[in-house]
Design an enzyme around this catalytic site. Structure first.
Site, PDB file in Angstrom:
ATOM      1  N   GLU A 186       1.006  -1.228   0.072  1.00 59.02           N
ATOM      2  CA  GLU A 186      -0.060  -0.010  -0.018  1.00 59.02           C
ATOM      3  C   GLU A 186       0.851   1.164  -0.118  1.00 59.02           C
ATOM      4  O   GLU A 186       0.489   2.150   0.417  1.00 59.02           O
ATOM      5  CB  GLU A 186      -1.085   0.021   1.336  1.00 59.02           C
ATOM      6  N   ARG A 249       6.348   8.497  -7.509  1.00 60.60           N
ATOM      7  CA  ARG A 249       5.398   8.301  -8.595  1.00 60.60           C
ATOM      8  C   ARG A 249       5.389   9.636  -9.183  1.00 60.60           C
ATOM      9  O   ARG A 249       4.904  10.856  -8.245  1.00 60.60           O
ATOM     10  CB  ARG A 249       4.032   7.825  -8.380  1.00 60.60           C
ATOM     11  N   ASP A 342      -1.328  -0.921 -10.084  1.00 60.32           N
ATOM     12  CA  ASP A 342      -1.502  -2.375  -9.764  1.00 60.32           C
ATOM     13  C   ASP A 342      -1.661  -2.779 -11.151  1.00 60.32           C
ATOM     14  O   ASP A 342      -2.442  -2.506 -12.081  1.00 60.32           O
ATOM     15  CB  ASP A 342      -2.994  -2.449  -9.041  1.00 60.32           C
ATOM     16  N   TRP A 394      -0.384   5.129  -0.053  1.00 59.21           N
ATOM     17  CA  TRP A 394      -1.452   5.813  -1.185  1.00 59.21           C
ATOM     18  C   TRP A 394      -2.777   5.350  -0.963  1.00 59.21           C
ATOM     19  O   TRP A 394      -3.382   5.424  -1.858  1.00 59.21           O
ATOM     20  CB  TRP A 394      -0.743   5.093  -2.337  1.00 59.21           C
ATOM     21  N   GLN A 457     -16.072  -4.195   0.296  1.00 60.04           N
ATOM     22  CA  GLN A 457     -16.180  -5.142  -0.926  1.00 60.04           C
ATOM     23  C   GLN A 457     -16.528  -6.560  -0.572  1.00 60.04           C
ATOM     24  O   GLN A 457     -17.194  -7.316  -1.237  1.00 60.04           O
ATOM     25  CB  GLN A 457     -14.834  -4.808  -1.484  1.00 60.04           C
TER      26      GLN A 457
END
Length: 509
Positions: A186, A249, A342, A394, A457
């Site tokens: 993560e 990033r 990802d 993140w 989820q």
């Protein structure tokens, strides 16, 4: 201009083999293998065949490596594909009676047959195929924490060290070499973790640009750190201590893919992920537009979508070149542009994503101003400035709330208790029970369980999976204290992962 482009893909799934069936469980691994890993392998092989230069950094978490190497995965994948094939055949009676719908059904049948042929040609060993691509220079494979444990919330460095060391040992077991790069689960950073990475010979990791501590000038081991803003920082890797580098990033490349408003995957030509044929689960529709209700989606057109992916790859390559040119005009150095995503986005969520990756590399190679290279190639070329990072991730707002919140705090209370107890027991642990305890506490620490609860989820599944491993940890504690190393089979661990890992070797390393 001779800029450097670093693409990093992070591959991870929690331990799901034999842990439930649809809608939650091992089908996740089957779907990702079919939608993402096999198509990516095919795309990389096409690039090799066409002599297209460029290297991609690919993180594969140790727990995913273990599952991809499992005979149980090979067998269950083939069985699952057979079920999917029969569902496709039955879809003919459910779809509109039009040539377009019939052609799409046949397209999926042919693709599924091709994927199974590819799987069989690889002997079901996807990880070995990725390893060969690393040997050829197409990939640079990173490791990670053993089970994707979220280290900023761990209770002690010993537990962090065990996740890292096990991750390195699993990588070495399957890859036949030591890793140089590490994916922080993560992107969760806590000051001092670089020292733990350096202990294992790891040289770099990835973080968000917002993680960089711009400050107003800092002292770092008696050396002054130059000031850099969060917009300037991503253009080079930084030495954050212990000779460990962080690659940040690039915000522009991230937004171009991830943005809900203008990211590529939201284009109307691409396949709609959220609408599936009710009985089979196959996806026959395209996004159409962001305003279109699921019930009004139009049929998917593969040729049109592939054309759009190639166009978007061309656009992205132009964006990278433009960013580097702007940077060179400002500073005289085109710098390093890092794009990290990802892996499962490409193919599973964004069906056409693997073709986009191929188009990006082909378009960068067509002009020599920018090279797609591995992180270690950048480290060999540049003298790194000193820098610092803030504790961060993140996740939402760059903090820890995705994993620690009122719904999940009870998980962390239990993890911290178990971590303290485990560390206290370490000097006396040995043999099968010690190995089983390491395995179960690593599985208990997976970041996926609180993530599933927070995002809703798979809240029930995430809760059950955490409790399963937590109870096994407690049973092993009791077995050690009550009977002094009784056999593993009686101590509550039956999870066939990390079976080649020995606690005494990991802890003494």
């Amino acid at each position: 201009m001779n800029g450097r482009f670093v693409m990093v893909l992070h591959s991870h799934l929690p331990y799901v083999l034999g842990k439930g069936r649809w809608p939650f469980g091992e089908e996740w691994l089957h779907e990702i293998a079919l939608d993402t890993y096999l198509p990516l392998l095919e795309e990389f092989e096409r690039l090799d065949h066409d002599n297209v230069p460029g290297t991609i950094a690919l993180g594969i978490t140790p727990i995913l490596m273990e599952q991809l190497k499992s005979p149980a995965f090979v067998d269950s994948f083939r069985t699952w594909v057979d079920v999917k094939r029969k569902a496709l055949e039955q879809d003919v009676s459910r779809l509109p009676d039009t040539p377009e719908a019939h052609d799409l059904n046949m397209f999926y049948r042919e693709e599924l047959d091709q994927r199974l042929r590819q799987f069989d040609m690889l002997g079901g060993d996807l990880l070995e195929a990725f390893a060969r691509l690393q040997e050829s220079g197409r990939l640079e494979i990173l490791t990670s924490c053993a089970t994707h444990g979220y280290m900023p919330l761990f209770g002690n460095d010993e537990s962090r060290r065990l996740q890292i060391r096990t991750g390195v040992a699993v990588y070495q077991h399957w890859m036949g070499r030591r890793p140089t790069g590490f994916w922080l689960p993560e992107c969760g950073y806590i000051p001092g973790v670089e020292r733990l990475l350096a202990e294992e010979g790891l040289r770099y990791f990835i973080a968000d640009a917002t993680t960089f501590d711009a400050g107003t000038g800092q002292e770092h081991t008696n050396v002054h750190i130059p000031v850099a803003t969060s917009t300037e920082a991503p253009w080079t890797p930084w030495n954050i201590g212990a000779d460990v580098a962080v690659f940040l990033r690039n915000p522009a490349t991230s937004k171009q893919v991830w943005s809900r408003d203008f990211g590529y995957p939201g284009n109307g030509s691409y396949r709609e992920f959220h609408k599936r044929c009710e009985s089979s689960g196959w996806q026959y529709w395209r996004i159409t537009s962001k305003q279109t209700d699921l019930g009004a989606k139009e049929l998917y057109r593969p040729d049109e979508a592939r054309k759009r992916a190639i166009e978007h790859g061309q656009h992205f390559a132009s964006l990278v070149r433009d960013l580097a040119a702007q940077r060179e005009r400002l500073t005289g150095d085109p710098g390093v542009i890092v794009a990290a995503y990802d892996t499962e986005l490409f193919g599973h969520w964004w069906y056409e994503g693997r073709e986009w990756i191929g188009a990006v590399l082909r378009n960068l190679a067509a002009k020599e101003s920018i090279s797609a290279v591995a992180p270690t190639a950048v480290l060999a070329e540049r003298n790194l400035p000193l820098g610092r990072l803030r504790e961060s991730s993140w996740g939402s707002g760059g903090g820890h709330s995705t994993w620690m919140n009122p719904e999940t705090s009870w998980i962390w209370d239990n993890i911290h208790d178990d971590q303290r107890h485990f560390v206290d027991l370490l000097p006396q642990l040995h043999g099968q029970t010690g190995d089983a305890l390491l395995r179960e506490i690593l599985l208990e620490e997976s970041s996926d369980w609180p993530f599933m609860i927070t995002t809703a989820q798979a809240r029930t599944y995430g809760t059950a999976r955490f409790l399963e491993h937590h109870r096994k940890v407690r049973a092993l504690f009791a077995a050690i204290e009550d009977t002094d190393q009784i056999p593993t089979s009686q101590a509550g661990s039956d999870d066939p992962v990390f079976e080649h890992i020995r606690l005494n070797e990991i802890w003494k390393a």
